[in-house]
Scaffold this motif. Structure first.
Motif, PDB file in Angstrom:
ATOM      1  N   VAL A 157     -15.306  -1.424  -4.798  1.00 39.31           N
ATOM      2  CA  VAL A 157     -15.343  -1.003  -3.401  1.00 39.31           C
ATOM      3  C   VAL A 157     -14.669   0.359  -3.273  1.00 39.31           C
ATOM      4  CG1 VAL A 157     -14.604  -1.565  -1.054  1.00 39.31           C
ATOM      5  CG2 VAL A 157     -15.333  -3.391  -2.610  1.00 39.31           C
ATOM      6  N   LEU A 158     -15.374   1.310  -2.665  1.00 41.12           N
ATOM      7  CA  LEU A 158     -14.845   2.655  -2.461  1.00 41.12           C
ATOM      8  C   LEU A 158     -14.129   2.718  -1.123  1.00 41.12           C
ATOM      9  CD1 LEU A 158     -17.971   4.705  -3.630  1.00 41.12           C
ATOM     10  CD2 LEU A 158     -16.011   3.964  -4.996  1.00 41.12           C
ATOM     11  N   ILE A 159     -12.883   3.216  -1.136  1.00 42.93           N
ATOM     12  CA  ILE A 159     -12.087   3.300   0.082  1.00 42.93           C
ATOM     13  C   ILE A 159     -12.143   4.728   0.607  1.00 42.93           C
ATOM     14  CG2 ILE A 159      -9.790   2.978   1.068  1.00 42.93           C
ATOM     15  CD1 ILE A 159      -9.303   0.939  -1.200  1.00 42.93           C
ATOM     16  N   SER A 160     -12.477   4.870   1.862  1.00 40.73           N
ATOM     17  CA  SER A 160     -12.781   6.159   2.479  1.00 40.73           C
ATOM     18  C   SER A 160     -11.706   7.212   2.256  1.00 40.73           C
ATOM     19  CB  SER A 160     -12.996   5.966   3.980  1.00 40.73           C
ATOM     20  OG  SER A 160     -13.159   7.201   4.636  1.00 40.73           O
ATOM     21  N   THR A 191     -22.719  -0.026  10.700  1.00 42.24           N
ATOM     22  CA  THR A 191     -22.226   0.023   9.321  1.00 42.24           C
ATOM     23  C   THR A 191     -20.931   0.823   9.293  1.00 42.24           C
ATOM     24  OG1 THR A 191     -24.545   0.123   8.642  1.00 42.24           O
ATOM     25  CG2 THR A 191     -22.900   0.446   6.929  1.00 42.24           C
ATOM     26  N   VAL A 192     -20.054   0.506   8.371  1.00 38.14           N
ATOM     27  CA  VAL A 192     -18.761   1.188   8.269  1.00 38.14           C
ATOM     28  C   VAL A 192     -18.525   1.643   6.838  1.00 38.14           C
ATOM     29  CG1 VAL A 192     -17.742  -0.148  10.143  1.00 38.14           C
ATOM     30  CG2 VAL A 192     -17.533  -0.974   7.794  1.00 38.14           C
ATOM     31  N   ALA A 193     -17.611   2.586   6.690  1.00 42.11           N
ATOM     32  CA  ALA A 193     -17.067   2.909   5.373  1.00 42.11           C
ATOM     33  C   ALA A 193     -15.742   2.175   5.255  1.00 42.11           C
ATOM     34  CB  ALA A 193     -16.863   4.415   5.227  1.00 42.11           C
ATOM     35  N   VAL A 194     -15.498   1.519   4.140  1.00 42.92           N
ATOM     36  CA  VAL A 194     -14.260   0.757   3.958  1.00 42.92           C
ATOM     37  C   VAL A 194     -13.063   1.705   4.051  1.00 42.92           C
ATOM     38  CG1 VAL A 194     -12.918  -0.614   2.324  1.00 42.92           C
ATOM     39  CG2 VAL A 194     -15.367  -1.015   2.576  1.00 42.92           C
ATOM     40  N   GLY A 195     -12.097   1.326   4.878  1.00 41.48           N
ATOM     41  CA  GLY A 195     -10.908   2.153   5.062  1.00 41.48           C
ATOM     42  C   GLY A 195     -10.996   3.118   6.226  1.00 41.48           C
ATOM     43  N   ASP A 236     -12.050  -5.172  -7.278  1.00 42.66           N
ATOM     44  CA  ASP A 236     -11.907  -3.827  -7.827  1.00 42.66           C
ATOM     45  C   ASP A 236     -12.111  -2.803  -6.716  1.00 42.66           C
ATOM     46  OD1 ASP A 236     -11.732  -5.154 -10.268  1.00 42.66           O
ATOM     47  OD2 ASP A 236     -13.870  -4.914 -10.672  1.00 42.66           O
ATOM     48  N   VAL A 237     -11.201  -1.808  -6.636  1.00 44.88           N
ATOM     49  CA  VAL A 237     -11.284  -0.807  -5.573  1.00 44.88           C
ATOM     50  C   VAL A 237     -10.966   0.577  -6.130  1.00 44.88           C
ATOM     51  CG1 VAL A 237     -10.699  -2.414  -3.711  1.00 44.88           C
ATOM     52  CG2 VAL A 237      -8.878  -1.179  -4.898  1.00 44.88           C
ATOM     53  N   LYS A 238     -11.451   1.591  -5.416  1.00 42.79           N
ATOM     54  CA  LYS A 238     -11.172   2.972  -5.798  1.00 42.79           C
ATOM     55  C   LYS A 238     -10.936   3.803  -4.547  1.00 42.79           C
ATOM     56  CE  LYS A 238     -13.080   7.001  -8.201  1.00 42.79           C
ATOM     57  NZ  LYS A 238     -14.231   7.553  -8.974  1.00 42.79           N
TER      58      LYS A 238
END
Length: 405
Positions: A280-283, A158-162, A309-311
């Motif tokens: 989507v939350l960006i690291s 699993t990854v965190a986006v960014g 949508d991203v943050k």
């Protein structure tokens, strides 16, 4: 001759279908729910106090659960009951939040499509006291003594986006697959039996046409689960950059899957829209410009092209670049540059003090109106920047000048 071939084909399809039905008569969930007592100490945990909704398990949670898991988040169903997400210590909070984002995406209502009303699906999972159980590795999953049953997912897949491993695709992201199994087994199957019938027909078609070739150790009863997961991975760009040729599923991109796997494609259009429906939350580790628009030089954009949508998290002075959808893009506590590109977007600078909205044309080609804390920028030229709303933005950068708000 043609009649003989047609009859033979129908006989083969019938044999495959019968074999599958015999081994999977009255389809039953592979993922187990939980008893009320086994998850009672999790029922009323408050995750709102954390910025990204991920908390460490408090002392009020039973010792058996706390001795196995460290982190907790949840999705609350329309009936008010929680769907639990538990993770061990090698997970980061951002990874845990990411898994919740994927689950929210699968469970968000899209009433305009056949299987898009997810309220009953979400309620069914919550009524079963469903849980995602996310372990450090395979051995931890085998030795689970928490008393909580769930769909397993490992920290190493699993990854965190960014994050760096997301950006270079060095880690296979299994979250889409495992969470889909969870939603499929505990929610979709009991609520939408018609969906299950369509999926089994799509599986027979995919196997008969050498689109999906199950690996030898896979039980026949799981063929449909894995076909759905494999198509889903291709649909969201998770397979597009794969280099190995020996894969169970023939197609690696959305375009290829839509053209070559007609039954699975038809089913997907009834289940989910063509974009990720959750934010989507960006690291917080990300530094630079995060692109939602596909760029062949940035391999991660095979996935981010489907984000709407991203943050941004954290404090870095990072930037956002939108795509053709109506994006909602939110900055962090740093100073961010945000470009909506095509579409009618909402650009929110977050908590920074020098956030900039970027537009492609000259200032004279736009109209600007401000009401309270929100400004509206209208591009008078069609098919360019559209109409964007700005929040917490201090400057607008046009091609010829910068304007202070």
């Amino acid at each position: 001759m043609m009649k003989s071939i047609t009859i033979l084909t129908l006989m083969l399809l019938s044999l495959i279908a019968c074999k599958k039905d015999n081994l999977k008569a009255n389809f039953k969930s592979k993922v187990s729910g939980n008893s009320v007592s086994s998850v009672s100490s999790l029922q009323n945990l408050n995750i709102s106090k954390d910025e990204i909704g991920v908390i460490e398990l408090p002392a009020s949670v039973s010792q058996g659960i706390r001795s196995t898991f460290k982190y907790y988040t949840k999705v609350v169903a329309p009936n008010g009951k929680p769907i639990h997400i538990l993770a061990q210590g090698n997970w980061t909070k951002e990874k845990v939040a990411y898994t919740r984002t994927i689950m929210e995406h699968y469970l968000n209502n899209v009433p305009s499509i056949l299987y898009g009303n997810k309220d009953a699906v979400t309620n069914a999972i919550a009524d079963a006291h469903g849980a995602m159980t996310m372990f450090n590795g395979a051995n931890d999953a085998k030795n689970n003594s928490s008393g909580v049953n769930g769909q397993d997912l490992q920290a190493t897949e699993t990854v965190a986006v960014g994050s760096p491993e997301y950006l270079d695709l060095s880690v296979r992201n299994a979250a889409f697959e495992e969470i889909l199994h969870f939603v499929h087994d505990l929610g979709l199957t009991p609520v939408y039996p018609e969906f299950q019938k369509e999926l089994e027909a799509a599986t027979v078609y995919a196997m008969d046409n050498q689109i999906f070739t199950p690996w030898g150790s896979l039980p026949v009863a799981d063929y449909d689960n894995e076909l759905l997961a494999a198509y889903n991975d291709a649909y969201w760009g998770n397979l597009e950059q794969k280099k190995e040729l020996n894969t169970a599923y023939l197609f690696l991109s959305r375009n290829a899957a839509e053209s070559g796997d007609v039954l699975s494609s038809a089913l997907m259009t009834k289940l989910l829209p063509n974009y990720i429906t959750s934010t989507v939350l960006i690291s917080s580790s990300f530094n630079g410009t995060f692109f939602l628009k596909k760029d062949p030089t940035l391999v991660y954009t095979s996935q981010s092209q489907y984000y709407k949508d991203v943050k941004l998290l954290g404090t870095n002075n990072s930037n956002l670049f939108g795509n053709s959808m109506d994006n909602y893009m939110i900055g962090n506590t740093g100073n961010n540059e945000i470009k909506g590109a095509e579409g009618n977007d909402v650009l929110d600078g977050g908590e920074g003090f020098e956030d900039v909205a970027i537009f492609i044309g000259q200032s004279s080609e736009y109209s600007i109106s401000t009401i309270g804390a929100e400004s509206t920028i209208v591009d008078r030229k069609t098919n360019r920047d559209g109409t964007d709303k700005l929040k917490n933005i201090e400057f607008i950068q046009f091609s010829d000048q910068r304007v202070s708000l």
